[in-house]
Enzyme design. Sequence first.
Site, PDB file in Angstrom:
ATOM      1  CG  LEU A  18       7.134  20.694  -7.195  1.00  0.00           C
ATOM      2  CD1 LEU A  18       5.807  19.957  -7.331  1.00  0.00           C
ATOM      3  CD2 LEU A  18       6.923  22.077  -6.594  1.00  0.00           C
ATOM      4  CE  LYS A  41       8.521   8.812  -7.654  1.00  0.00           C
ATOM      5  NZ  LYS A  41       7.874   7.906  -6.659  1.00  0.00           N
ATOM      6  CG  ASP A 134       7.790   5.000   4.565  1.00  0.00           C
ATOM      7  OD1 ASP A 134       8.107   5.055   5.777  1.00  0.00           O
ATOM      8  OD2 ASP A 134       8.427   5.587   3.671  1.00  0.00           O
TER       9      ASP A 134
END
Length: 458
Positions: A18, A41, A134
């Site tokens: 991905l 991940k 962020d």
Amino acid sequence: MDNKSHILMQKYEMGRVLGQGTFAKVYHARNMKTAQSVAIKVIDKEKILRVGLTDQIKREISVMRLVRHPHIVQLYEVMATKKKVYFVIEYVKGGELFNKLSKGRLKEEVARKYFQQLISAVDYCHSRGVYHRDLKPENILLDENGNLKVSDFGLSALADTRKQDGLLHTTCGTPAYVAPEVISRKGYDGDKADIWSCGVILFVLLAGYLPFQHSNLMELYRRIGKGEYKCPSWFPYEVRRLLSRILDPNPSTRISIADIKENPWFKKGFDDKLKMIETGKRESPPENLNAIVSSSGSGTSEGNQDPEVKQNLVKPMNLNAFDIISLSTGFDLSGLFENERKKETRFSSRLPATAIISKLEEIAEHLKFKVGKKGGGILKMEGLKPGRKGVLGMDAEIFEVTPSFHIVELKMTNGDTLEYQKMLDEDLRPALKDIVWAWQGDQHYLQEQQQEQQQEQS
């Protein structure tokens, strides 16, 4: 791992990639027992140990287990082998909010809905002592029902990491979305900094472009510091008033989330009960995060690095405010004192110096360059074969602004200028994209990058 039939831990069937970064890849996967789609991940332990990012990974695990909310991407579990760490997270199939914005600005009702969901998620994070730091459209995902999900807590901070003055001091974030007090390096409230970023996102949702933008990083920072932006004509008066209170350069007078929720424009259709809904009970972080991220499973962390490895790291030169100004094209006075300007290119990075060094060495190996190290944060790189004007050589000098923000200067030291420029444009810049925060002093390249992005988006 790229094999689609790969089975992980006898539990997950791994699928397509991905996304990919410097230290991790994200795969689509399926839980073989429940048939639930997830994203996994995969982090390379050796890389994060080598560049000293173990604390960041441990913090990300702790934070994601702490914040469980309908508008935050959920962490299901963390697994590890000797060489890899696996984050099993919620699969959000709608993609990034950024991709939706590439088609243009959103209708007011849609923008308000996303902003409400964003504020709800950020408010929840702050209630748990978590500051994202962020927030931007690239870190916000959309599910199949068009609901927002905040992701990527890699730069987040916990309240207990504040210093004695009660403030955070790490410079991090994305230039166009970062609050002015973060840039000033005098310390900042994590909640006020997140609120500023939310305001920039609201502007982008309604306008289709950024309120603060400039190809020169110092000029961008000046505009942010002064709060210089202009609302387009189609912004409702209520939105203009709200933005003026969110994008207030003075954090002490900037609006709070509680007051945002009382704003008449914000309140339209907002279900305040949403903040009480959680996707599951609060979980505690794993007992031994050191064991998860260490290569041996014995709890090795950055503090236990081999002393010999530490001695081999190049110590970057420290910068003060005047150094930073002198490195900016907008304030570069060297032409007044030098007859001939040397060819040099600079970029900034929010990664530690060790991560930058590791990436430069990796690129040098790929280009078949030999690497030597000098004092003062300089890496010397030379080709093995002579070109038109001898062996091509370059220096990479690393300047430390803060421990997590660096400026890197690339400068040709030997060889042919055309060969160097070709290597810079075709090899170095593309290879460095994962660690570069912003290029400085190269408007031509920035314009090319903007054109490429526009072509990709169209």
